[in-house]
Design an enzyme around this catalytic site. Structure first.
Site, mmCIF file in Angstrom:
data_model
loop_
_atom_site.group_PDB
_atom_site.id
_atom_site.type_symbol
_atom_site.label_atom_id
_atom_site.label_comp_id
_atom_site.label_asym_id
_atom_site.label_seq_id
_atom_site.Cartn_x
_atom_site.Cartn_y
_atom_site.Cartn_z
ATOM 1 N N ARG A 165 0.848 -1.200 0.000
ATOM 2 C CA ARG A 165 0.000 0.000 0.000
ATOM 3 C C ARG A 165 0.877 1.242 0.000
ATOM 4 O O ARG A 165 1.667 1.448 0.927
ATOM 5 C CB ARG A 165 -0.883 -0.003 1.237
ATOM 6 C CG ARG A 165 -1.613 -1.343 1.403
ATOM 7 C CD ARG A 165 -3.084 -1.159 1.434
ATOM 8 N NE ARG A 165 -3.753 -2.435 1.226
ATOM 9 C CZ ARG A 165 -4.964 -2.694 1.646
ATOM 10 N NH1 ARG A 165 -5.643 -1.787 2.314
ATOM 11 N NH2 ARG A 165 -5.532 -3.860 1.386
ATOM 12 N N SER B 285 -11.302 -6.419 7.595
ATOM 13 C CA SER B 285 -12.572 -6.005 7.011
ATOM 14 C C SER B 285 -12.967 -7.018 5.964
ATOM 15 O O SER B 285 -12.125 -7.740 5.424
ATOM 16 C CB SER B 285 -12.503 -4.583 6.469
ATOM 17 O OG SER B 285 -11.541 -4.508 5.476
ATOM 18 N N GLU C 183 0.574 4.112 0.901
ATOM 19 C CA GLU C 183 -0.012 5.152 1.753
ATOM 20 C C GLU C 183 1.119 6.023 2.278
ATOM 21 O O GLU C 183 2.148 5.525 2.693
ATOM 22 C CB GLU C 183 -0.778 4.500 2.916
ATOM 23 C CG GLU C 183 -2.043 3.810 2.447
ATOM 24 C CD GLU C 183 -2.507 2.681 3.365
ATOM 25 O OE1 GLU C 183 -1.717 2.231 4.215
ATOM 26 O OE2 GLU C 183 -3.659 2.266 3.215
ATOM 27 N N GLU D 34 -8.611 -1.223 13.875
ATOM 28 C CA GLU D 34 -9.257 -2.185 12.981
ATOM 29 C C GLU D 34 -8.297 -3.340 12.697
ATOM 30 O O GLU D 34 -7.129 -3.128 12.425
ATOM 31 C CB GLU D 34 -9.593 -1.467 11.673
ATOM 32 C CG GLU D 34 -10.171 -2.361 10.605
ATOM 33 C CD GLU D 34 -10.098 -1.722 9.220
ATOM 34 O OE1 GLU D 34 -10.505 -0.546 9.067
ATOM 35 O OE2 GLU D 34 -9.628 -2.414 8.290
ATOM 36 N N ARG E 77 -1.300 -6.450 12.673
ATOM 37 C CA ARG E 77 -2.207 -5.808 13.645
ATOM 38 C C ARG E 77 -2.726 -6.818 14.667
ATOM 39 O O ARG E 77 -2.896 -6.496 15.839
ATOM 40 C CB ARG E 77 -3.355 -5.132 12.914
ATOM 41 C CG ARG E 77 -2.876 -3.926 12.142
ATOM 42 C CD ARG E 77 -4.021 -3.081 11.734
ATOM 43 N NE ARG E 77 -3.568 -1.936 10.976
ATOM 44 C CZ ARG E 77 -4.392 -1.054 10.445
ATOM 45 N NH1 ARG E 77 -5.699 -1.204 10.593
ATOM 46 N NH2 ARG E 77 -3.925 -0.029 9.776
ATOM 47 N N ARG F 51 0.556 2.101 13.111
ATOM 48 C CA ARG F 51 -0.201 0.903 12.731
ATOM 49 C C ARG F 51 -0.337 0.715 11.224
ATOM 50 O O ARG F 51 -1.157 -0.053 10.751
ATOM 51 C CB ARG F 51 -1.569 0.901 13.417
ATOM 52 C CG ARG F 51 -2.413 2.069 13.056
ATOM 53 C CD ARG F 51 -3.469 2.312 14.111
ATOM 54 N NE ARG F 51 -4.045 3.598 13.870
ATOM 55 C CZ ARG F 51 -5.068 3.805 13.065
ATOM 56 N NH1 ARG F 51 -5.669 2.812 12.476
ATOM 57 N NH2 ARG F 51 -5.523 5.025 12.871
ATOM 58 N N HIS F 52 0.471 1.452 10.464
ATOM 59 C CA HIS F 52 0.478 1.271 9.013
ATOM 60 C C HIS F 52 1.872 0.889 8.528
ATOM 61 O O HIS F 52 2.868 1.453 8.977
ATOM 62 C CB HIS F 52 0.076 2.567 8.295
ATOM 63 C CG HIS F 52 -1.378 2.871 8.375
ATOM 64 N ND1 HIS F 52 -1.904 3.672 9.347
ATOM 65 C CD2 HIS F 52 -2.420 2.446 7.614
ATOM 66 C CE1 HIS F 52 -3.217 3.749 9.178
ATOM 67 N NE2 HIS F 52 -3.563 3.006 8.136
#
Ligand code: AMO
Length: 436
Positions: free
Chosen positions: A218, A362, A220, A359, A410, A226-227
């Protein structure tokens, strides 16, 4: 290494009952202590420590000199006789016959390996090979290995088939999150953000229940605790199943992983000083709308249709206090492949699994109707042409299906009460870090 005798025992396997036996221990020079007539060499291996005791009056000058010159963290093997001694760490010591220096460590060390001084995470990650010599840091990876085994065992037991899908791909899957472009011969390609499209396509094959544990990439920009830009996702997809079915599978899996770690990793948990809480399904379920109401009571105001902010997740976590699901999300918040409710199209069959801190996973029931999926892709501003390889799988018999993606790092960091996600992955990739 010439003439070197291989290690016969790990430190913890050398027991007082073995008094008089010859063994070969091997590892790193943890410490050396000179106490007048005695010289102690503390050897460290994966399982703990061995005390090697040299009586100066009964040891050859050559051996004494060798030990005196050893730098900390050098690698040695010691052939010697076990002697039970209550004062020694494991109730026994090793009287050396031969010490072989296998690799000399340079001085000074770039990191304090005794673990007595906590270094900055950045410094630690720069010399991760040294950092993981510290038992607390290394034990995380023994637990990680057990977690992965527990996930596999659980899913294998429920009839899932492990698959491997390509990580070099042509299209985005998750809309919102950015892609890493790579050059693929004369074309542009991307690193995969999620096995989403492939696991769904596999539902058209009759494999029925699949899982994959693999990296997701990712691009990001954010720099949070947490990423990661390369994370590990445990993904499942199941045919003839709905969102409820895969949620039950997910909560049972989480409970099973906790139970497995409690049973199989008690030693590692002790080193980390962590006591795992009881995790019992079913987890509480709240709807997205209920989540907004709970948040409003705590003066965290969100518009219906907005994704939950980090602050909102934190507040909800404080209210809920244990694992919980958020269900019935606005269709507009979730990706194009998510199935809306028949009666209320503005709400969809998606869920997030939450730990009070963040989270974890998902998932959703997916749209399995070709026309409906095509329209949904268009509605999200994407071009159905670039999804042709995926859409085609929906044209010749596609069963209803559902699935989820669970962030392995996570899961680990919440389970082990670790603050920063970088601690639970060997060589983290983040905005600033591409080496080691
Ligand atoms: P999602 O994008 O929510 O869903 O990702 C699933 C889970 O993967 C973990 N995760 C991350 N962990 C660390 N760093 C990141 N940058 C990162 N991004 C994601 C999270 C998250 O909950 N295709 C869907 C899944 C599905 O519907 O089956 C998806 O990828 O724990």
């Amino acid at each position: 290494m010439e003439g070197h005798v291989p290690r016969t025992h790990y430190s913890k396997e050398i027991r007082p009952e073995m008094d008089g036996e010859e063994v070969v221990a091997a590892g790193w020079v943890h410490e050396r202590r000179d106490l007048g007539g005695l010289l102690f060499l503390i050897l460290r291996d994966r399982e703990g420590f061995v005390q090697v005791t040299l009586r100066k009056d009964r040891t050859s000058e050559k051996l004494l000199e060798c030990v005196k010159r050893l730098s900390k963290e050098s690698v040695v093997s010691v052939r010697g006789i076990v002697r039970s001694d209550k004062r020694a760490p494991n109730g026994c010591e090793l009287i050396p016959k031969e010490i072989k220096v296998l690799s000399v460590a340079e001085t000074p060390l770039p990191l304090e390996v005794s673990g007595r001084i906590r270094s900055e995470l950045d410094t630690r990650l720069d010399v991760r090979f040294l950092d993981l010599r510290i038992p607390r840091n290394r034990e995380i990876f023994r637990i990680r290995s057990e977690v992965l085994k527990a996930i596999r065992r659980f899913l294998d037991g429920r009839g899932f088939i492990e698959v491997n899908t390509p990580k070099i791909v042509a299209a985005a899957t998750e809309g919102g999150t950015a892609l890493f472009p790579i050059s693929y011969f004369e074309r542009e390609a991307f690193l995969s953000q999620s096995p989403q499209l492939y696991k769904q396509m596999l539902m058209a094959t009759g494999l029925d229940r699949v899982y994959e544990i693999a990296p997701i990439f990712r691009a990001e920009e954010h720099d949070t605790t947490r990423h990661l830009n390369e994370a590990t996702s445990a993904d499942i997809e199941a045919a003839f199943a709905d969102h409820e079915w895969v949620m039950r599978t997910l909560e049972a899996l989480i409970a099973s992983v906790y139970e497995n770690i409690r049973e199989n990793s008690s030693g590692s948990l002790e080193v980390l000083g962590v006591e795992l809480p009881e995790v019992k399904p079913p987890f509480e379920r709240i709807t997205y709308t209920e989540a907004l109401e709970l948040l409003a009571e705590r003066s965290v105001e969100l518009e219906w249709g907005e994704d939950l902010s980090t602050a909102a997740e934190k507040t909800l976590g404080e209210i809920m206090g244990a694992h919980y699901f958020i269900v019935e999300w606005p269709t507009s918040v979730k990706p194009y492949y998510t199935m809306p409710f028949e009666s209320r199209e503005e709400v969809c069959k998606a869920f997030d699994l939450m730990h009070p801190r963040m989270e974890l996973a998902s998932g959703s029931q997916r749209i399995h109707d070709y026309e409906m999926l095509r329209a949904s892709i268009e509605r999200c501003g994407l071009s159905p042409e670039s999804f042709k390889f995926y859409l085609d799988a929906f044209r010749y018999g596609m069963p209803p299906h559902a699935g989820w993606g669970l962030g392995v790092e996570r899961l680990l960091m919440t389970m082990l009460e670790i603050e920063n996600i970088r601690e639970v992955i060997l060589f983290p990739r983040d905005r600033k870090r591409l080496v080691p």
